[in-house]
Write a protein that holds these residues in place. Structure first.
Motif, PDB file in Angstrom:
ATOM      1  N   ASP A 108       0.821  -1.211   0.000  1.00  0.00           N
ATOM      2  CA  ASP A 108       0.000   0.000   0.000  1.00  0.00           C
ATOM      3  C   ASP A 108       0.854   1.259   0.000  1.00  0.00           C
ATOM      4  N   LEU A 109       2.044   1.198   0.617  1.00  0.00           N
ATOM      5  CA  LEU A 109       2.954   2.332   0.573  1.00  0.00           C
ATOM      6  C   LEU A 109       3.502   2.526  -0.841  1.00  0.00           C
ATOM      7  N   VAL A 110       3.869   1.430  -1.495  1.00  0.00           N
ATOM      8  CA  VAL A 110       4.359   1.518  -2.872  1.00  0.00           C
ATOM      9  C   VAL A 110       3.286   2.114  -3.776  1.00  0.00           C
ATOM     10  N   ALA A 111       2.045   1.707  -3.570  1.00  0.00           N
ATOM     11  CA  ALA A 111       0.952   2.254  -4.384  1.00  0.00           C
ATOM     12  C   ALA A 111       0.822   3.754  -4.181  1.00  0.00           C
ATOM     13  N   PHE A 112       0.949   4.211  -2.925  1.00  0.00           N
ATOM     14  CA  PHE A 112       0.873   5.652  -2.651  1.00  0.00           C
ATOM     15  C   PHE A 112       2.025   6.388  -3.337  1.00  0.00           C
ATOM     16  N   LEU A 113       3.235   5.834  -3.251  1.00  0.00           N
ATOM     17  CA  LEU A 113       4.387   6.478  -3.867  1.00  0.00           C
ATOM     18  C   LEU A 113       4.247   6.534  -5.386  1.00  0.00           C
ATOM     19  N   ASP A 114       3.629   5.524  -5.978  1.00  0.00           N
ATOM     20  CA  ASP A 114       3.575   5.419  -7.436  1.00  0.00           C
ATOM     21  C   ASP A 114       2.557   6.345  -8.085  1.00  0.00           C
ATOM     22  N   VAL A 115       1.570   6.832  -7.321  1.00  0.00           N
ATOM     23  CA  VAL A 115       0.466   7.561  -7.965  1.00  0.00           C
ATOM     24  C   VAL A 115       0.686   9.063  -8.045  1.00  0.00           C
ATOM     25  N   GLY A 116       1.819   9.540  -7.572  1.00  0.00           N
ATOM     26  CA  GLY A 116       2.034  10.982  -7.618  1.00  0.00           C
ATOM     27  C   GLY A 116       3.493  11.344  -7.460  1.00  0.00           C
ATOM     28  N   ALA A 117       3.748  12.640  -7.344  1.00  0.00           N
ATOM     29  CA  ALA A 117       5.104  13.133  -7.157  1.00  0.00           C
ATOM     30  C   ALA A 117       5.639  12.670  -5.802  1.00  0.00           C
ATOM     31  N   PRO A 118       6.961  12.599  -5.651  1.00  0.00           N
ATOM     32  CA  PRO A 118       7.529  12.164  -4.373  1.00  0.00           C
ATOM     33  C   PRO A 118       7.023  13.016  -3.210  1.00  0.00           C
TER      34      PRO A 118
END
Length: 380
Positions: free
Chosen positions: A210-220
């Protein structure tokens, strides 16, 4: 952990004494290093309210440590001490007839004319600015606080009393497990310091899905966390407001302060125990307390930093971040949204990112391996 793993790779048997906090137990179990628990959980300790309470707490702590560490070190060839066990470890090593090494994780934990002692939560004497004088006064504090309980326990096991308690526990050849770029030691005639570099254990744990998904959907995002510190009340809300004001998403590290989001907005995500070595390579900046471990991890990742120093060695590390140009040092432990926004603007400047990337390539990663070899040579 880093040192223990490297020692074991060289064929040594290793055991670690540490408080029984859940995080310590799980992390050591994950690398298969035996843990001997000592005292109460570090997370539950309460700051003494008076000098008398502090003296009583110190005496109780030492009594527990003497018994536990002496049993754990039986049959060992070396005893390496850091943190609060330094007050009993040299006496245990002396009683068992084995070698002893003290390790500091920050240069200002060691006496030097080039810097003052860290404050220990108390102000420096009014009008005293000479570093040598300040260190002499600090030595008296060691004697006053720790002399009687140390010598009481030494007498109980047939050892003679010691004076100059600070010199006794630090020795004249202490070790410094800090990176030479981030925390350089300036040579002095007073001590023969062995600087090994930071003791880093590569972290292979995957980031949660779920953290990877959050990181992948937007800017850092910008990460904010204060590790094992009891952060000021309301600091999560202040940090979230400041980060959003810079147009960034927010990644909140829960930590021992229990940081939490202020709303259900999708631009904010909360993490607990996580592989920061992997995570910090994917963030825009790291806002943290200035602990040696967090700072070194962020520096290795090339992540710009904002350090909000709360205690002990953290003002030193904040100053190093600013001096190296890899981030910003917040003035004091209680930021406002405005003051933290100003620090973030400096850290998020492209030039700061460029500088942080350059410094990342200079950080040593072999400190634990080198220390392990030196220790085994000493044992031989």
């Amino acid at each position: 952990m880093g040192l223990a793993v490297r020692l074991r790779e060289l064929g040594a048997e290793v055991r670690v004494c540490a408080p029984p906090d859940e995080e310590f137990v799980e992390l050591l179990a994950g690398v298969g290093v035996p843990l001997v628990t000592i005292g109460q959980p570090w997370r539950s300790l309460v700051r003494p309210s008076s000098a008398a309470d502090a003296s009583h707490a110190v005496a109780e702590m030492m009594a527990t440590q003497f018994e536990t560490i002496a049993a754990a070190a039986e049959g060992c060839d070396l005893l390496v001490a850091a943190g609060m066990v330094l007050f009993v470890a040299p006496s245990v090593a002396e009683k068992l007839g084995i070698r002893y090494a003290y390790v500091s994780f920050c240069p200002i934990g060691l006496p030097s004319p080039h810097h003052p002692p860290w404050p220990w939560g108390r102000p420096s004497p009014r009008g005293v600015t000479d570093n040598r004088t300040l260190w002499r006064l600090e030595a008296r504090t060691y004697d006053a606080m720790f002399g009687e309980p140390i010598n009481t326990h030494r007498a109980s096991v047939g050892l003679p009393p010691v004076d100059k308690i600070r010199d006794h526990v630090l020795t004249d050849r202490p070790w410094l497990a800090a990176d030479p770029i981030l925390g350089p030691w300036r040579e002095t005639a007073d001590l023969d310091v062995v600087q090994t570099g930071a003791w880093i254990l590569p972290d292979e744990r995957p980031l949660p899905a779920d953290l990877v998904a959050f990181l992948d959907v937007g800017a850092p995002p910008v990460y904010v966390g204060f590790g094992s510190m009891r952060a000021p009340r309301g600091i999560a809300a202040v940090a979230i407001e400041a980060i959003r004001a810079q147009g960034h998403r927010v990644l909140v590290g829960r930590g021992w302060a229990g940081l939490a989001p202020v709303d259900d907005a999708e631009d904010c995500f909360v993490v607990g125990e996580v592989n920061q070595q992997a995570l910090f390579r994917r963030v825009a900046a790291v806002v943290h307390h200035g602990g040696a471990g967090t700072l070194t991890t962020a520096a290795r990742a090339g992540a710009p930093q904002v350090v909000v120093p709360l205690a002990t060695d953290q003002p030193y590390w904040a100053g190093r971040v600013a001096d190296l140009g890899i981030g910003a040092a917040h003035a004091g432990p209680t930021p406002t949204a405005e003051s933290l926004s100003a620090a973030l603007r400096a850290a998020l400047d492209p030039e700061t990112r460029t500088r942080a990337t350059a410094v990342a390539g200079t950080i040593r990663t072999d400190g634990a391996a080198w220390a392990a070899r030196l220790l085994l040579d000493a044992a031989d």
